[in-house]
Design an enzyme around this catalytic site. Structure first.
Site, PDB file in Angstrom:
ATOM      1  N   SER A 158       1.332  -9.841   8.095  1.00 54.07           N
ATOM      2  CA  SER A 158       0.371  -8.790   8.052  1.00 54.07           C
ATOM      3  C   SER A 158       0.570  -7.779   8.885  1.00 54.07           C
ATOM      4  O   SER A 158       0.618  -7.825  10.149  1.00 54.07           O
ATOM      5  CB  SER A 158      -1.054  -9.486   8.400  1.00 54.07           C
ATOM      6  N   GLU A 194       0.871  -1.236   0.049  1.00 53.37           N
ATOM      7  CA  GLU A 194       0.005  -0.087   0.001  1.00 53.37           C
ATOM      8  C   GLU A 194       0.754   1.296   0.007  1.00 53.37           C
ATOM      9  O   GLU A 194       0.551   2.160  -0.869  1.00 53.37           O
ATOM     10  CB  GLU A 194      -0.845  -0.010   1.243  1.00 53.37           C
TER      11      GLU A 194
END
Length: 294
Positions: free
Chosen positions: A229, A130
């Site tokens: 994550s 991202e």
């Protein structure tokens, strides 16, 4: 021993949408390429691999022609779309709408702040997909910060516009904002030239108070998440601070029966990248622990 799965845990909208798009495509074709892990959860990646999803990196993307490639929820920088045009690639774009909106905000802020000799700062994990997509909106000229040491990259006498990776901790963002305000004042800069934007996804930030309540309600917490994550690391930190008897596992095979000694209730929760089927598998394994072991 009572075992409960947190009803608020599991996929966020963006991840669920991307996986559904992948499954829909694979229902009609044997192979689909995906640029990077579709989700930061090894178990889910393996499940989709069995259906025909093939993970590729950016170097491999440059060698592909005339085929379909899935863009995951994290979003991509402009050069990915340019390469797709050059190589006649059909992009299945599953970029999260929240991320796309943030990319647009970063692009407009960069254009505006460039005229004022300002700087774009991204609070996020360097190298995260991202963050790579967000930095691409600035021509890769944003300053990426994760901790206080990284702030040395910023010229606090010049205007600063701050954004956050959508999956970062809310507390972490506001701590960084405070540190930057202190640096600006120390450098003799103007706080009026500091524009801090809390761009954390509310599906992420709203889970923090819910997880704290959930962690208090149970003797033991099992937090299920992929180890890559970023969101998983942030949310586990929230849980562990609330309930010290919290354990991070990637799957049911990592459970240790000794953790449950003396426990009457176990709560199972996870990241926005954790599938519900995996948390259910962990719950089933805990329920099978012999009573003598607890």
């Amino acid at each position: 021993m009572n075992v409960t799965i947190d009803k608020h845990s599991g996929y966020c909208f963006g991840v669920e949408f991307a996986i559904q798009m992948a499954e829909d495509e694979l229902a009609h074709q044997s192979t689909l390429y995906c640029l990077g892990d579709i989700v930061h959860n090894r178990m889910e990646v393996e499940r989709l691999h069995a259906l025909g999803l093939r993970i590729i990196d950016r170097e491999q993307l440059g060698t592909l022609h005339d085929c379909k490639v899935l863009i995951r929820a994290h979003g991509e920088p402009p050069e990915t779309y340019q390469l797709a045009l050059e190589n006649n690639l059909e992009l299945i774009d599953a970029s999260c709408p929240v991320v796309l909106k943030l990319q647009n905000r970063v692009k407009h802020a960069f254009d505006a702040t460039t005229r004022q000799d300002g700087q774009i700062v991204l609070y996020g994990q360097p190298g995260h997909a991202e963050v790579t997509g967000l930095n691409g909106q600035t021509g890769n000229r944003a300053i990426i910060v994760m901790n206080e040491e990284d702030l040395s990259q910023i010229d606090f006498t010049r205007p600063v516009t701050l954004f956050s990776q959508t999956t970062k901790s809310t507390a972490g963002f506001y701590r960084m904002k405070q540190l930057m305000e202190e640096r600006i004042q120390a450098a003799g800069g103007s706080l009026e030239a500091f524009d801090a934007n809390d761009s954390i996804c509310r599906q992420v930030s709203n889970r923090e108070p819910a997880l704290r309540r959930f962690a208090i309600e149970h003797d033991i917490i099992i937090f299920v998440s992929g180890r890559k994550s970023s969101n998983g690391k942030a949310l586990f930190s929230v849980v562990n601070q609330t309930n010290p008897r919290s354990y991070f596992v990637e799957n049911e095979q990592e459970l240790d029966e000794t953790w449950f000694e003396g426990a009457h209730s176990v709560g199972i929760c996870g990241a926005t990248s954790t599938p519900m089927w995996l948390m259910q598998r962990v719950a089933d394994r805990i329920s099978a622990v012999p009573e003598a072991a607890v």
